[in-house]
Scaffold this active site. Structure first.
Site, PDB file in Angstrom:
ATOM      1  N   HIS A   1       0.835  -1.207   0.000  1.00 45.54           N
ATOM      2  CA  HIS A   1       0.000   0.000   0.000  1.00 45.54           C
ATOM      3  C   HIS A   1       0.870   1.257   0.000  1.00 45.54           C
ATOM      4  O   HIS A   1       0.591   2.223  -0.721  1.00 45.54           O
ATOM      5  CB  HIS A   1      -0.914   0.039   1.234  1.00 45.54           C
ATOM      6  CG  HIS A   1      -1.928  -1.044   1.295  1.00 45.54           C
ATOM      7  ND1 HIS A   1      -2.045  -1.870   2.384  1.00 45.54           N
ATOM      8  CD2 HIS A   1      -2.880  -1.445   0.415  1.00 45.54           C
ATOM      9  CE1 HIS A   1      -3.039  -2.720   2.180  1.00 45.54           C
ATOM     10  NE2 HIS A   1      -3.552  -2.496   0.986  1.00 45.54           N
TER      11      HIS A   1
ATOM     12  N   ARG B   1      -1.423  -5.905  -8.249  1.00 41.32           N
ATOM     13  CA  ARG B   1      -0.319  -6.833  -8.026  1.00 41.32           C
ATOM     14  C   ARG B   1      -0.248  -7.856  -9.145  1.00 41.32           C
ATOM     15  O   ARG B   1       0.821  -8.191  -9.626  1.00 41.32           O
ATOM     16  CB  ARG B   1      -0.502  -7.567  -6.693  1.00 41.32           C
ATOM     17  CG  ARG B   1      -0.436  -6.673  -5.473  1.00 41.32           C
ATOM     18  CD  ARG B   1      -0.906  -7.401  -4.252  1.00 41.32           C
ATOM     19  NE  ARG B   1      -2.324  -7.761  -4.432  1.00 41.32           N
ATOM     20  CZ  ARG B   1      -3.072  -8.352  -3.529  1.00 41.32           C
ATOM     21  NH1 ARG B   1      -2.564  -8.700  -2.374  1.00 41.32           N
ATOM     22  NH2 ARG B   1      -4.337  -8.625  -3.757  1.00 41.32           N
TER      23      ARG B   1
ATOM     24  N   LYS C   1     -17.525  -6.763   7.631  1.00 41.04           N
ATOM     25  CA  LYS C   1     -16.215  -7.400   7.757  1.00 41.04           C
ATOM     26  C   LYS C   1     -15.722  -7.303   9.194  1.00 41.04           C
ATOM     27  O   LYS C   1     -15.818  -6.251   9.815  1.00 41.04           O
ATOM     28  CB  LYS C   1     -15.186  -6.691   6.862  1.00 41.04           C
ATOM     29  CG  LYS C   1     -15.084  -7.204   5.463  1.00 41.04           C
ATOM     30  CD  LYS C   1     -13.911  -6.516   4.773  1.00 41.04           C
ATOM     31  CE  LYS C   1     -13.562  -7.174   3.470  1.00 41.04           C
ATOM     32  NZ  LYS C   1     -12.429  -6.497   2.819  1.00 41.04           N
TER      33      LYS C   1
ATOM     34  N   SER D   1      -3.071  -7.859   2.873  1.00 44.13           N
ATOM     35  CA  SER D   1      -3.385  -7.676   4.298  1.00 44.13           C
ATOM     36  C   SER D   1      -3.795  -8.996   4.937  1.00 44.13           C
ATOM     37  O   SER D   1      -3.411  -9.293   6.070  1.00 44.13           O
ATOM     38  CB  SER D   1      -4.495  -6.635   4.468  1.00 44.13           C
ATOM     39  OG  SER D   1      -4.044  -5.364   4.060  1.00 44.13           O
TER      40      SER D   1
END
Length: 161
Positions: free
Chosen positions: A17, A90, A41, A128
């Site tokens: 990030h 990515r 979440k 993450s």
């Protein structure tokens, strides 16, 4: 002034990030890291903790500030008068998902573009979720996250784990 928003849950913020922020901060006058409060979440770090960790991790970037929001991203972008959404890529898998999101956002807010930034190759495997899993299992995540995040993860593992 060119203001961009980098939205995400950032639970936790990773070196990947930060890499995207360092790249995009050279292009935009101001960037808001918009930490999403998603009630569906279960986050490891609270919203306030995530904001503070990102603030500390981006002190070296003078044109980056951190904010928290909930609700529709389109409404947040309109409120902030942003010109772009920042997203990091990515892999090809990221691109496919992010392209769909960019198209949806374009439909909702036609005047805002999504800018994709490629992660440096050393960060392509970092997520993450993977960082949290490694930390929970006692792995050394020091090369994957800023030092302040590593300390925060270690504290969480001691207190919660």
């Amino acid at each position: 002034m060119k203001l961009a928003v980098y939205p995400g849950s950032f639970d936790p913020v990773t070196n990947g990030h930060i890499d995207i922020l360092e790249k995009s901060s050279k292009i935009f006058d101001e960037i808001i890291v918009a930490v999403i409060h998603n009630v569906t979440k279960k986050a490891l770090f609270s919203l306030d903790e995530r904001v503070k960790l990102i603030e500390e991790s981006t002190r070296h970037l003078n044109n980056v500030r951190v904010d928290a929001f909930s609700g529709l991203l389109a409404n947040y972008l309109a409120d902030k008068q942003a010109c772009a959404i920042i997203r990091g890529l990515r892999t090809v898998t990221d691109f496919e998902y992010e392209m769909h999101m960019a198209m949806m956002n374009k439909k909702l807010i036609p005047n805002i573009d999504t800018m994709f930034f490629m992660s440096d190759s050393q960060y392509t495997f970092i997520s993450s979720s993977a960082v949290k899993e490694a930390a929970l299992l006692g792995g050394d995540v020091g090369s994957l996250v800023p030092a302040v995040v590593k300390a925060g993860l270690e504290e969480k593992m001691l207190n919660d784990g």
